[in-house]
Design a protein around this motif. Sequence first.
Motif, mmCIF file in Angstrom:
data_model
loop_
_atom_site.group_PDB
_atom_site.id
_atom_site.type_symbol
_atom_site.label_atom_id
_atom_site.label_comp_id
_atom_site.label_asym_id
_atom_site.label_seq_id
_atom_site.Cartn_x
_atom_site.Cartn_y
_atom_site.Cartn_z
ATOM 1 N N UNK A 87 0.828 -1.210 0.000
ATOM 2 C CA UNK A 87 0.000 0.000 0.000
ATOM 3 C C UNK A 87 0.861 1.259 0.000
ATOM 4 N N UNK A 88 2.068 1.141 0.562
ATOM 5 C CA UNK A 88 2.996 2.282 0.600
ATOM 6 C C UNK A 88 3.818 2.397 -0.682
ATOM 7 N N UNK A 89 3.527 1.508 -1.655
ATOM 8 C CA UNK A 89 4.226 1.570 -2.935
ATOM 9 C C UNK A 89 5.561 0.853 -2.948
ATOM 10 N N UNK A 90 5.779 -0.070 -2.013
ATOM 11 C CA UNK A 90 7.039 -0.800 -1.919
ATOM 12 C C UNK A 90 6.890 -2.138 -2.640
ATOM 13 N N UNK A 91 7.839 -2.428 -3.511
ATOM 14 C CA UNK A 91 7.783 -3.627 -4.357
ATOM 15 C C UNK A 91 8.354 -4.838 -3.628
ATOM 16 N N UNK A 92 7.702 -5.992 -3.774
ATOM 17 C CA UNK A 92 8.154 -7.228 -3.154
ATOM 18 C C UNK A 92 9.285 -7.836 -3.982
ATOM 19 N N UNK A 93 10.463 -8.006 -3.353
ATOM 20 C CA UNK A 93 11.581 -8.681 -4.013
ATOM 21 C C UNK A 93 11.407 -10.179 -3.840
ATOM 22 N N UNK A 94 11.523 -10.911 -4.910
ATOM 23 C CA UNK A 94 11.280 -12.350 -4.891
ATOM 24 C C UNK A 94 12.576 -13.086 -4.572
ATOM 25 N N UNK A 95 12.934 -13.130 -3.307
ATOM 26 C CA UNK A 95 14.108 -13.877 -2.878
ATOM 27 C C UNK A 95 15.377 -13.058 -2.912
ATOM 28 N N UNK A 96 16.445 -13.627 -2.316
ATOM 29 C CA UNK A 96 17.724 -12.922 -2.174
ATOM 30 C C UNK A 96 18.340 -12.578 -3.523
ATOM 31 N N UNK A 97 18.229 -13.480 -4.508
ATOM 32 C CA UNK A 97 18.838 -13.205 -5.809
ATOM 33 C C UNK A 97 18.200 -11.984 -6.461
ATOM 34 N N UNK A 98 16.881 -11.890 -6.363
ATOM 35 C CA UNK A 98 16.174 -10.740 -6.924
ATOM 36 C C UNK A 98 16.583 -9.468 -6.178
ATOM 37 N N UNK A 99 16.672 -9.575 -4.848
ATOM 38 C CA UNK A 99 17.022 -8.401 -4.050
ATOM 39 C C UNK A 99 18.407 -7.889 -4.405
ATOM 40 N N UNK A 100 19.365 -8.787 -4.604
ATOM 41 C CA UNK A 100 20.720 -8.353 -4.933
ATOM 42 C C UNK A 100 20.794 -7.769 -6.335
ATOM 43 N N UNK A 101 19.897 -8.179 -7.212
ATOM 44 C CA UNK A 101 19.937 -7.701 -8.592
ATOM 45 C C UNK A 101 19.261 -6.345 -8.766
ATOM 46 N N UNK A 102 18.292 -6.048 -7.913
ATOM 47 C CA UNK A 102 17.530 -4.809 -8.077
ATOM 48 C C UNK A 102 18.321 -3.608 -7.576
ATOM 49 N N UNK A 103 18.424 -2.583 -8.401
ATOM 50 C CA UNK A 103 19.151 -1.378 -8.029
ATOM 51 C C UNK A 103 18.227 -0.315 -7.454
ATOM 52 N N UNK A 104 17.012 -0.237 -7.978
ATOM 53 C CA UNK A 104 16.104 0.814 -7.557
ATOM 54 C C UNK A 104 15.108 0.295 -6.524
ATOM 55 N N UNK A 105 14.911 1.096 -5.501
ATOM 56 C CA UNK A 105 13.939 0.765 -4.478
ATOM 57 C C UNK A 105 12.772 1.722 -4.564
ATOM 58 N N UNK A 106 11.898 1.687 -3.588
ATOM 59 C CA UNK A 106 11.998 0.817 -2.422
ATOM 60 C C UNK A 106 11.449 -0.577 -2.686
ATOM 61 N N UNK A 107 12.060 -1.563 -2.002
ATOM 62 C CA UNK A 107 11.615 -2.944 -2.125
ATOM 63 C C UNK A 107 11.492 -3.518 -0.704
ATOM 64 N N UNK A 108 10.872 -4.693 -0.601
ATOM 65 C CA UNK A 108 10.861 -5.389 0.673
ATOM 66 C C UNK A 108 11.031 -6.879 0.445
ATOM 67 N N UNK A 109 11.529 -7.551 1.458
ATOM 68 C CA UNK A 109 11.658 -9.003 1.427
ATOM 69 C C UNK A 109 11.161 -9.555 2.751
ATOM 70 N N UNK A 110 10.775 -10.810 2.755
ATOM 71 C CA UNK A 110 10.259 -11.456 3.961
ATOM 72 C C UNK A 110 10.871 -12.848 4.063
ATOM 73 N N UNK A 111 11.365 -13.163 5.252
ATOM 74 C CA UNK A 111 11.946 -14.496 5.451
ATOM 75 C C UNK A 111 11.950 -14.817 6.933
#
Length: 351
Positions: free
Chosen positions: A162-186
């Motif tokens: 709702x705050x406009x933060x994109x879900x990163x799909x796992x650690x590999x995706x998170x390390x590849x993404x340069x632009x935020x904001x993103x979030x991860x859950x584990x």
Amino acid sequence: MESIYYVLCWHCHRRCKHCYESRFRPYIRDELEAVVAEAETNFPNIIANLPERMTFLEAKADDYVEKTGKIILSGGDVLTEPVRERILYPVLEALQEKYRDSGGIKVVVQTTGDLLTPKIINELLSRNIWSISVSGMDDFHVGMEGDKKDALAEKVKAMLEDAGIKHADGERDERALEKGPIFSMFGASEDSWIGKLWPRGRAWENGLSQATIEDNFCDAWSGGLNFLQHGYAGSEVSIDPTGDVYPCCIKTAHPLGNLTEEPLIEILDDLAGIPAIEAINAGRPERMGLTHGWDEEKFIAESTTKTPKGDDYSNLCIGCDKFHVEVLGAALDEKRRDRRAQRMGVLATNG
């Protein structure tokens, strides 16, 4: 450097039985003020001694590409009161100021998740965080078991989206993404994050680690692997609220140095070339003592102990701890004294 894992404060609103650090727990009254004041006093010097640029080189085809590194701000839980207001928010602002004109910075705020609110999320976004890492989604956390965990995960996910933060799909995706904001859950499990549980903290005290001699925590991300290669992909170190710096999140039995008094890069460059340190860097802890009479056979023998419950236990972290206590800790202290003397000599000369 690609990544720095900076534990801001020992305070946490939980006392999880699987936690790798016994100092992560609730504090009240004078004890709470003491741990918060420690972190509040130390963070300006720690930030001043971080690398001048938080960038690293990543191999691409026949060349290297410069990418922006990240600093993970963790605890405890950095969203507890008064850690959030007195430490986290000033640190976020100081990091943005430090790296604004020198390659930028990707800042990750790690939290168990149950303290997140829309207000806090907006306050984090206003301070230009790159990622929110929700790390408490597991059955080990009290109140998170089974369906409770799933319900909270859906609630937190909805707030972040709702705050406009994109879900990163796992650690590999998170390390590849340069632009935020993103979030991860584990969360902690036998298959991911801390795997079979590190032989550390309350996880060790409660006899929960199921790791064996075959489980080499050093030879992995957030282990010691490649920590010395601060200019390149794969490098990460861990920093405590005291300023002590370690080659891994698991933490060796003795720090490499302390960032309240000396720059991180100077510590790493000074220790490069020492066989025991290079063995950690290579993810081969069993080779740490080759120049000190500890061949691999001896190191593995020293990696055997009894758990607090009296069970037989073997893991390379145990051998690493013993080697630091008996041999390497004194050598690291001597190197630290030498660096201090050199700095004092330079200051005296310049003065």
